[in-house]
Design an enzyme around this catalytic site. Structure first.
Site, PDB file in Angstrom:
ATOM      1  N   ALA A 268       0.802  -1.222   0.000  1.00  0.00           N
ATOM      2  CA  ALA A 268       0.000   0.000   0.000  1.00  0.00           C
ATOM      3  C   ALA A 268       0.835   1.271   0.000  1.00  0.00           C
ATOM      4  CB  ALA A 268      -0.922   0.004   1.215  1.00  0.00           C
ATOM      5  N   MET A 269       2.123   1.153   0.233  1.00  0.00           N
ATOM      6  CA  MET A 269       2.982   2.338   0.335  1.00  0.00           C
ATOM      7  C   MET A 269       3.075   3.061  -1.008  1.00  0.00           C
ATOM      8  SD  MET A 269       5.244   3.999   2.253  1.00  0.00           S
ATOM      9  CE  MET A 269       6.370   5.320   1.820  1.00  0.00           C
TER      10      MET A 269
END
Lengths: 118, 646
Positions: free
Chosen positions: A80-81
């Site tokens: 998700a970064m």
């Protein structure tokens, strides 16, 4: 023609990388600059103001990874970064953010905090 | 009555006032007699303008609205409403149901149901939502034609997604010739149900009182039968206000039993589960009452199978060694269990696909090849062609369309009969218990980070609250997802009523009024209800606090104030990163600051005791103590806590 110049100037200003040091914080330490940057570029959003992590991101303080690893991960993240390419966040700015994270206090053991004892 | 030396009767004063108002005259009224006697009257005193012929005609014309003496249509409607055993009915007043309103409070005595005043229809419906989950039975909402129904529609959608029953009645003037003035046209429809048809289980617009009676009891039965959902019956305004004909028969509510599975299907499920070496249970919008939780525990213990509780409801005690917590769809431990499982049983899982597939990067199944998937749910009975809350399609080897809670006792029995390896189960139980113990220890360790920081960590806030409420009969009435599930990680959730799940549709505005509805449901038992709401969520309808104060509904409302629509901060941040520009501008349009909103003042303005903003973690415990004193006196209290985003 004027409109084109203005649009190019606007695009360049939007794409300008976040620098470690600006004229206003020339006298500040790396950690002080890093503290401001940490909020400004949105690290706090997922990792929290204290770097303790939560629903959206892992804990990243008080023992941050070495700067080269952080920089590599910011440029090539997984999961998700979101990516922070060098064009938007310079290496020196990342180093300042890391310096800030290293200053955050180490917590007491959970058993030493009365409210966290079983 | 005497004014300016002239004696006036009450009757003459009223008629004169009406006449002068009609003419727009500012002259003082005096000396007028009742209609029909004016001709014989002496001339008015000097200085008084006599009424014109037009004014006299207006005064002497028959009234536009005939007085109805005796039983009205709305009285009959209230009789039908009373047959539903609704304790409360919420409303924001509207002229399209004015006769029902009046009948409820006068003819019905404002009891069973009692009318609750709400300051927005979204509040009126969301209160019903929270109440129904807490009380295990619906309450009603009276909604104004078109405008009130549209205001309430967001909350109706949440209740639809969350499978929650609400009995809604709207007002409408069906006969165009009966509509008075432009506004009444604006507040009328061909059918109110069309406005919310995609998000209600059923709607109807009966055109006779007998039809209204049958429609309302039918609607009630549909609403409370799993999958539960909101229903709407429209009450024609003319029908409400006209006399009720004699001989209307009483109606009786049929209370249907939930749909259950056929025995053969349950036996097949039991056989697969009993023979499994690594069975896994996933539960979501499953449990409605303590019996449901007990049955799930019995199934898990019989199989010694881990239960992933997705917290659509509180399905499994979080302290049980077989309980596996997740933040949202998955967690590292839940993913590992899904990967290892050879049989997976989904019980009322809203998004089964989301539990079994990874969306990070390439979409891929996280389960092993050959895994057997069993589902028991009412999902397929809860679809409409338009809204897409039915989620991704997921293959199942055995899909049982039935109410899973109803099936659980029989399934437990069948699993016991089917046998299985006791030694394998014992080994599994030991491993799961140890993993659970380690997970809870890790939660306490994680909570220690940023313990003394400001803004206050959500873990610290949860721990401070727990210290003050753990000895009470408490209820966490708000979704904990955006609080990083800290209450579940630090508190002991062991009774079914202690957590209600989330909004269902993820439409914000639910948190405040739903918590107040839940507090209303628990008021009689004296339970301590805690609303734990985001600032952005509460700001959709902060005036719900007034309803809590006005109707003396005790609860502790804690505002998780991160001064942002924080989910959206992260979305904009993500877009800025993806486009490699403007990464320091994500606050524009997403934050709620400059000025920061003072929730304590907002609450105080609504008549609610409040403290805040609290940004010092050391100040938190004493403030919670003071707030709880207020709640124990039977009143609402609010604490505004400046917190970490998550």
């Amino acid at each position: 023609m004027t409109r084109v110049v203005l649009l190019v100037a606007l695009a360049l200003s939007l794409a300008a990388p976040v620098r470690a040091q600006t004229a206003e914080d020339a006298g500040a330490s790396a950690a002080e600059r890093g503290r401001a940057l940490y909020v400004r570029v949105g690290c706090y959003a997922c990792h929290g103001y204290a770097g303790a992590g939560g629903l959206s991101g892992p804990r990243i303080a008080p023992d941050p990874l070495p700067a080269p690893i952080i920089i590599h991960y910011l440029r090539n993240p997984a999961g998700a970064m979101p990516a922070y390419p060098a064009s938007v966040l310079e290496d020196a700015a990342v180093t300042d953010i890391r310096a800030y994270l290293a200053t955050l206090p180490r917590p007491q053991p959970a058993d030493a905090i009365p409210l966290l004892r079983e | 009555m005497k004014k300016d030396g002239v004696r006036l009767s009450r009757r003459s004063l009223l008629s004169t006032a009406a006449a002068t108002a009609a003419a727009g005259a500012a002259a003082p009224a005096m000396g007028q007699e009742a209609p029909g006697q004016a001709q014989a009257q002496a001339p008015p005193p000097r200085g008084v303008t006599p009424p014109s012929a037009e004014q006299r005609a207006a005064e002497t014309a028959p009234p536009r609205e005939a007085r109805v003496v005796g039983r009205t249509g709305s009285d009959y409607m209230v009789d039908v409403i009373k047959s539903l055993d609704l304790d409360y009915i919420t409303t924001n007043p509207g002229s399209s149901f004015r006769a029902i309103h009046e009948s409820l409070i006068n003819y019905g005595g404002n009891r069973q149901p009692e009318l609750l005043t709400c300051l927005h229809e979204e509040i009126a419906v969301a209160m019903c939502h929270g109440y129904a989950k807490a009380a295990g039975k619906p309450m009603g909402a009276l909604l104004h034609g078109v405008v009130g129904l549209t205001h309430g529609s967001m909350a109706i959608y949440n209740a639809w997604c969350d499978r929650t029953p609400i009995v809604m009645i709207s007002g409408n003037t069906i006969d165009a010739m009966a509509r008075h003035g432009a506004t009444e046209w604006n507040h009328s429809t061909q059918t109110d149900g069309a406005i919310v048809r995609d998000i209600t289980k059923w709607s109807d617009q009966p055109v006779s009182l007998r039809g209204f009676g049958e429609s309302l009891v039918r609607a009630y039965g549909l609403a409370v039968t799993p999958p539960c959902a909101p229903v709407l019956v429209t009450a024609d305004k003319s029908m409400q206000e006209a006399p009720a004909p004699d001989g209307l028969p009483p109606v009786r509510v049929t209370r249907p039993r939930p749909p259950a599975a056929d025995l053969g299907a349950l036996r097949e499920a039991a056989r697969l589960l009993a023979r499994a070496e690594r069975p896994l249970i996933i539960a979501d919008q499953l449990v409605r009452d303590q019996a449901g939780m007990d049955a799930l525990v019995a199934l898990a213990e019989t199989l010694q199978a881990p239960v992933i509780d997705r917290l659509g409801r509180l399905n499994m005690p979080n302290t049980h060694p077989l309980c596996v917590s997740v933040l949202y769809n998955q967690s590292p431990r839940a993913t590992q269990l899904a990967r290892e499982a050879d049989v997976i049983l989904g019980l009322e899982v809203w998004d089964m696909w989301g539990s079994l597939y990874s969306e990070g990067g390439a979409e891929r199944a996280i389960t092993a090849p050959g895994v057997k998937i069993i589902t028991i749910s009412t999902n397929d009975l809860h679809v409409t062609p338009n809204v897409q809350d039915f989620q991704r399609y997921n293959y199942a080897d055995l899909a049982i369309t039935a109410d899973a809670q109803t099936c659980l006792p029989q399934l437990v029995e069948e699993v016991r009969r089917a046998g299985g390896s006791a030694s394998g189960r014992a080994a599994r139980a030991r491993a799961l218990a140890e993993a659970n113990r380690l997970e809870r220890a890790a939660s306490r360790r994680d909570a220690s980070y940023g313990w003394d920081a400001s803004p206050i960590s959500v873990a610290r806030l949860a721990a401070e609250l727990w210290a003050k409420v753990k000895d009470a009969d408490w209820v966490m009435a708000s979704d904990t997802l955006f609080k990083s599930r800290w209450p579940q990680r630090l508190w002991r959730f062991e009774k079914q009523h202690q957590y209600l799940g989330g909004s269902g549709g993820q439409g914000i505005g639910y948190g405040g009024p739903a918590a107040i509805g839940a507090a209303l449901a628990h008021r009689a038992q004296g339970r301590l209800v805690i609303g734990f709401v985001g600032d952005g969520d509460l700001l959709y309808c902060p005036q719900a606090l007034w309803t809590a104060a006005h109707h003396r509904i005790p609860l502790l409302m804690v505002v998780h104030n991160n001064r942002a629509y924080h989910q959206e901060v992260m979305h904009i941040q993500r877009m800025a990163n993806r486009h490699a520009r403007g990464i320091d501008r994500a606050h524009i349009g997403t934050t709620i600051d400059n000025p920061a909103i003072d929730f304590a003042k907002v609450a105080a303005g609504m008549g609610v005791w409040a403290e805040g903003p609290i940004a010092d973690p050391a100040a938190l415990g004493p403030a919670i103590g003071r707030a709880l004193e207020v709640v124990r006196r039977g009143e609402p209290a609010l604490l505004d806590v400046v917190c970490e985003p998550r």
